[in-house]
Design an enzyme around this catalytic site. Structure first.
Site, mmCIF file in Angstrom:
data_model
loop_
_atom_site.group_PDB
_atom_site.id
_atom_site.type_symbol
_atom_site.label_atom_id
_atom_site.label_comp_id
_atom_site.label_asym_id
_atom_site.label_seq_id
_atom_site.Cartn_x
_atom_site.Cartn_y
_atom_site.Cartn_z
ATOM 1 N N GLY A 131 13.831 119.508 -29.210
ATOM 2 C CA GLY A 131 14.072 118.654 -30.366
ATOM 3 C C GLY A 131 12.987 117.616 -30.576
ATOM 4 C CD GLU A 132 12.489 113.830 -27.416
ATOM 5 O OE1 GLU A 132 11.470 113.365 -26.891
ATOM 6 O OE2 GLU A 132 13.638 113.449 -27.094
ATOM 7 C CG MET A 133 6.315 115.930 -28.366
ATOM 8 S SD MET A 133 5.531 115.040 -26.990
ATOM 9 C CE MET A 133 3.797 115.318 -27.363
#
Lengths: 338, 338
Positions: A131-133
């Site tokens: 969900g981030e990088m």
């Protein structure tokens, strides 16, 4: 901090708060105030810090090639993104407010729930978080190994040819350790410059102490050194499903316990709370007073505390924007839309 | 450049290319080479540049609070994003490859199709483009006006209380004008340091000239000073629907005419072409040779030209990361997910 911390551990939070309100704990010991000045960071390995700075700003550590550490912990904006919750790969809405990286080396653990014991352990998280990088550690390392300048720089810094994710997170953590913000006006006052803060700001600090805010927000980082329940006197109403520390310990007693956020640079790190629900300092101070202390601050008290909090903005890290080594023909290209 | 440009204008592109191949144009005039060194930029109004730098790095000029000018023209990465096409608000896929901001002040116009006559006109575009920063000029100005430090800084720089979008774009353009990259090894060679480039790099330059590449890639920016058809000898195959200059002029003759990109810092500005289809310099050189010049470079020629192109990387702008003034309680909060 030591004597204060020992005292506090012995007496317990509420008793300490009551004592603080009377001023009784200030009479003895080397540290008369529950907040201590931040010490400037002394760099012991400048080459490692410089490498960490490059990695910090390098969006190629994300699948998309668009998101770097600095995207959500923007060093132009108090080490945060000033959003309620962050934006991840493909514009995913993050689950929690992005904490500032500034002075994070002073925290007892990392993330709101403290699931990483230190900065090094933290640094690997977002890279591989879908969900981030949204990358993987293997792909991140492959990317770096495909770039001759990075290969040479890792070798210079670590003295080997490994170029591992451990070295990546070590370098990032070394850079993050430099991101302290000494010399806030409040620190100048603590060190004896009685003109460094105004009468209103001092009054705000006295209210902050007398009301019990310092029970949790103390030490050099004005927080960051304990987990506390969000919603002590009154439950905190939020749509955010995060339950805090219990996700790490598995203990029901830790539900809604979160790491107490640092109040250093708090004027820069809006919005506030783990769900980013409070847009402004007056709102955050009001909520904290009611929910944590059962106290409704008067408009004057609120304004005084806010004025005090603004004295906690320290010298922001001054840094030259790094120039990143270019990808080689062998470097796998980012995949923002795949 | 002047004498070369006049000559080229008189003779036309193809005739010039032929002349260049013979070396005939080098015999006379003050500028013996078709490429000229970049001059360092002299800052005349440092406060305006400093304000422009803040605006450049400020993601609050976007609806989401997440995208700044630097997101797609990253000054750590050759002033580009190194993506085929850029990522806009809500992760929209951009229509075209993001051109480098480096040395863009030397271009005859801005955007691939030249629809903005100068940097100032360009700077307003992405802010209000629904596929990019997705804001409006009015909202951008409202945001800035809600921040006392910005209000004071605009007043200091422009001497009035307007704080208009015109002042915003003037300041950004003033900053962009500083982003030139002098002192490339090739420029050192042009200025007489014959050891600044290797034998292979010099051979590459000679092939670059003799093959006709300089017909379009000339002047201080090694391009950027004319519109040319993409696919002269052979049509360019692409899924990208952009038709270039004709979108501005309405003339069918301008279809697939694009502004010739600068080759300055081309080693940093991959991927190449308006659709970002070429990931590497060898691929881009091969395609250009075949499509524009009807020439299939040998592997040696290709490698030589690539080696030459890498000598065009100049000193990257060295700058201290700006600290942005914090939003006030009155500042409208970003809307990344609305």
């Amino acid at each position: 901090m030591t004597s204060y911390r020992i005292l506090r551990a012995r007496l317990g939070v509420l008793a300490t708060a009551a004592l603080l309100a009377t001023g009784a704990v200030y009479a003895k010991g080397p540290s008369p105030e529950p907040i201590e000045p931040i010490k400037p960071h002394r760099v012991t390995h400048p080459a490692k810090v410089e490498l960490g700075k490059k990695l910090w700003f390098d969006p190629r550590l994300s699948k998309s090639g668009f998101i770097s550490c600095n995207s959500c912990h923007n060093l132009s904006m108090g080490g945060s993104d000033n959003l309620k919750t962050s934006i991840g790969d493909k514009w995913q809405k993050g689950p929690i407010n992005s904490p500032t990286v500034l002075n994070s080396s002073l925290n007892l653990a990392q993330f709101w729930d403290g699931r990483a014991k230190d900065l090094r352990e933290q640094a690997g998280g977002p890279i591989a978080n879908p969900g981030e990088m949204a990358f993987t550690h293997d792909l991140a390392v492959d990317m770096l190994r495909s770039i001759p300048e990075y290969v040479a720089e890792f070798k210079r810094v670590f003295g080997n040819d490994k170029l591992s994710i451990d070295e990546v997170t070590l370098a990032i953590a070394a850079f993050e350790e430099t991101l302290v913000t000494p010399n806030a006006r409040f620190d100048q006052w603590l060190k004896g410059d009685k003109k460094a803060i105004t009468a209103q700001e001092l009054r705000g600090y006295q209210t902050f102490k007398a009301s019990g805010c310092v029970a949790c927000h103390n030490g050099p980082n004005v927080g960051g050194n304990s987990f506390q329940k969000m919603g002590v006197v009154e439950a905190y109403q939020t749509d955010n499903p995060a339950e805090g520390r219990s996700a790490v310990t598995g203990k029901d007693a830790d539900r809604f316990n979160f790491k107490v956020p640092s109040l250093r640079n708090v004027a820069l790190t809006y919005p506030y709370f783990h769900d980013g629900a409070a847009d402004t300092l007056p709102e955050a101070v009001d909520t904290m007073g009611r929910l944590q202390l059962g106290k409704k601050f008067t408009p004057q008290e609120n304004a005084d505390i806010v004025a005090f909090l603004k004295t906690l903005t320290g010298d922001q890290p001054k840094m030259v924007l790094p120039i990143l080594p270019p990808s080689s023909d062998q470097t796998r290209r980012p995949q923002p839309f795949e």
